[in-house]
Design an enzyme around this catalytic site. Structure first.
Site, PDB file in Angstrom:
ATOM      1  N   LYS A  43       0.795  -1.228   0.000  1.00  0.00           N
ATOM      2  CA  LYS A  43       0.000   0.000   0.000  1.00  0.00           C
ATOM      3  C   LYS A  43       0.825   1.275   0.000  1.00  0.00           C
ATOM      4  O   LYS A  43       0.284   2.349  -0.250  1.00  0.00           O
ATOM      5  CB  LYS A  43      -0.957  -0.012   1.193  1.00  0.00           C
ATOM      6  CG  LYS A  43      -2.008  -1.101   1.112  1.00  0.00           C
ATOM      7  CD  LYS A  43      -2.966  -0.834  -0.033  1.00  0.00           C
ATOM      8  CE  LYS A  43      -4.158  -1.754   0.049  1.00  0.00           C
ATOM      9  NZ  LYS A  43      -5.276  -1.271  -0.742  1.00  0.00           N
TER      10      LYS A  43
HETATM   11  C1  LIG Z   1      -3.197  -7.048   3.870  1.00  0.00           C
HETATM   12  C2  LIG Z   1      -3.827  -6.650   2.574  1.00  0.00           C
HETATM   13  N1  LIG Z   1      -3.797  -7.493   1.559  1.00  0.00           N
HETATM   14  C3  LIG Z   1      -4.387  -7.200   0.370  1.00  0.00           C
HETATM   15  C4  LIG Z   1      -5.045  -6.009   0.163  1.00  0.00           C
HETATM   16  C5  LIG Z   1      -5.770  -5.782  -1.147  1.00  0.00           C
HETATM   17  O1  LIG Z   1      -5.216  -4.833  -1.980  1.00  0.00           O
HETATM   18  P1  LIG Z   1      -6.115  -3.898  -2.885  1.00  0.00           P
HETATM   19  O2  LIG Z   1      -6.842  -2.951  -1.970  1.00  0.00           O
HETATM   20  O3  LIG Z   1      -5.143  -3.196  -3.771  1.00  0.00           O
HETATM   21  O4  LIG Z   1      -7.092  -4.731  -3.641  1.00  0.00           O
HETATM   22  C6  LIG Z   1      -5.089  -5.104   1.203  1.00  0.00           C
HETATM   23  C7  LIG Z   1      -5.827  -3.861   1.064  1.00  0.00           C
HETATM   24  O5  LIG Z   1      -6.155  -3.165   2.012  1.00  0.00           O
HETATM   25  C8  LIG Z   1      -4.456  -5.425   2.441  1.00  0.00           C
HETATM   26  O6  LIG Z   1      -4.491  -4.579   3.494  1.00  0.00           O
END
Ligand SMILES: Cc1ncc(COP(=O)(O)O)c(C=O)c1O
Length: 328
Positions: A43
């Site tokens: 992120k």
């Molecule tokens: C631990 C974790 N994995 C995966 C994701 C998923 O990513 P995306 O929001 O880009 O779909 C997030 C999103 O908040 C996350 O915090």
């Protein structure tokens, strides 16, 4: 050689071959290991991009406040960007997220508001609604809104996608990822499919999220929504950034499978990662096993691992917690 601030350390994460967990799979399987980002997750990429775009658009002014709903990782990224650029942060999150994530946000100087998990998104107590309300009440603030902000997808289109293409020398044939906002899977998939239209993108969903059924039947089914343990992935809404046309197949994974694969990544591959990583890995293994006949020896599969095991020491890496949930 040095970076002019911590922001220079975002991205360019390693791609690592898996050797044990995928030993039954007749092609190369690689992991994109995102805990190498300074905020500990994928992120950081979108945090930087969303703030740069707000600055360009003139919506974020010096000394301003960034207000966002986050399961923790976007918050950590935004907090680091805020420190480097001189902004304040207020985050809303849900009471299901691990204490470690909240502690990280506070350690990075953010104010954190904890909201209930089990309320509808439109409920005024939900972490979406509270973030929106706070952004209206706080002068000189922005609400990046990672669910709908195109800078989220764009960050992955400009960084994660090109990195994977270069790191595999254009050999990547399959890309597997979980989705929350959809930014990671869609931004990366968009870039990779432009390079190779035959590339397959496989989404992985936890049971209790609406995405799996929506992908297969284009039905938003409220009966699919129920609490689950895996953090950061799956939704009870259709995020604006989630473009199902970029995905070729969708599988789903139980919490138990997700947690067990998380521990296996640590013990068998030395990848000390978070629960959504185990979920993506479990989904990848299930999909690759059921599609063995379509795989060629020179296929290259990449599974994206979003964050670090340090965020889940009190949960997935705690035997008592695992036993308490029947995950061992
Ligand atoms: C631990 C974790 N994995 C995966 C994701 C998923 O990513 P995306 O929001 O880009 O779909 C997030 C999103 O908040 C996350 O915090």
């Amino acid at each position: 050689m040095w970076h002019s601030s911590i922001l220079g350390a975002i991205g360019d994460t390693p791609l690592v071959k898996l050797n044990k967990i995928t030993s039954q799979i007749p092609c190369t399987v690689l992991a994109k290991v995102e805990f190498f980002n300074p905020g500990g997750s994928v992120k950081d990429r979108i945090a930087l991009k969303m703030i740069e775009e707000a600055e360009k658009a003139g919506t974020l002014h010096p000394g301003g406040t960034i207000i966002e709903g986050t399961s923790g990782n976007t918050g950590a990224g935004l907090a680091i960007v805020a420190i480097a650029k001189g902004y304040k942060c207020i985050f809303t999150t849900t009471d299901k997220q691990s204490q470690e994530k909240v502690d990280v946000l506070r350690a990075l100087g953010a104010e954190v508001v904890i909201c209930p998990t089990n309320v509808a998104p439109e409920d005024p107590r939900s972490y979406y609604s509270v973030a929106k309300r706070l952004s209206k009440e706080t002068p000189n603030s922005i609400y990046p809104n990672q669910y709908d902000n195109p800078a989220n997808v764009q960050a992955h289109y400009e960084s994660t996608g090109p990195e994977l293409w270069a790191q595999t020398e254009g050999k990547i044939t399959h890309y597997v990822a979980g989705a929350g906002t959809g930014g990671t899977i869609c931004g990366t998939a968009k870039f990779l499919k432009e390079q190779n239209p035959n590339l397959k993108v496989i989404g992985v969903d936890p049971y209790g999220s609406v995405y799996y059924k929506y992908f297969h039947e284009r039905v938003f089914d409220h009966a699919e929504i129920y609490p689950y343990i895996t953090e950061g992935v799956g939704e009870d809404i259709l995020a604006g950034n989630m473009d199902f046309d970029l995905v070729d197949d969708y599988v789903r994974v139980t919490d138990k499978d997700a947690m067990q694969y998380t521990r296996r990544l640590a013990r068998e591959e030395g990848l000390f990662v978070g629960g959504s990583c185990g979920m993506a890995m479990a989904g990848a293994v299930h999909w690759l096993e059921t599609h063995q006949k379509t795989l060629k020896p020179d296929d290259v599969v990449v599974v994206l691992l979003p964050d670090s095991g340090f965020r889940y020491l009190s949960k997935i890496y705690n035997d008592k917690w695992m036993e308490g949930h029947g995950f061992l």
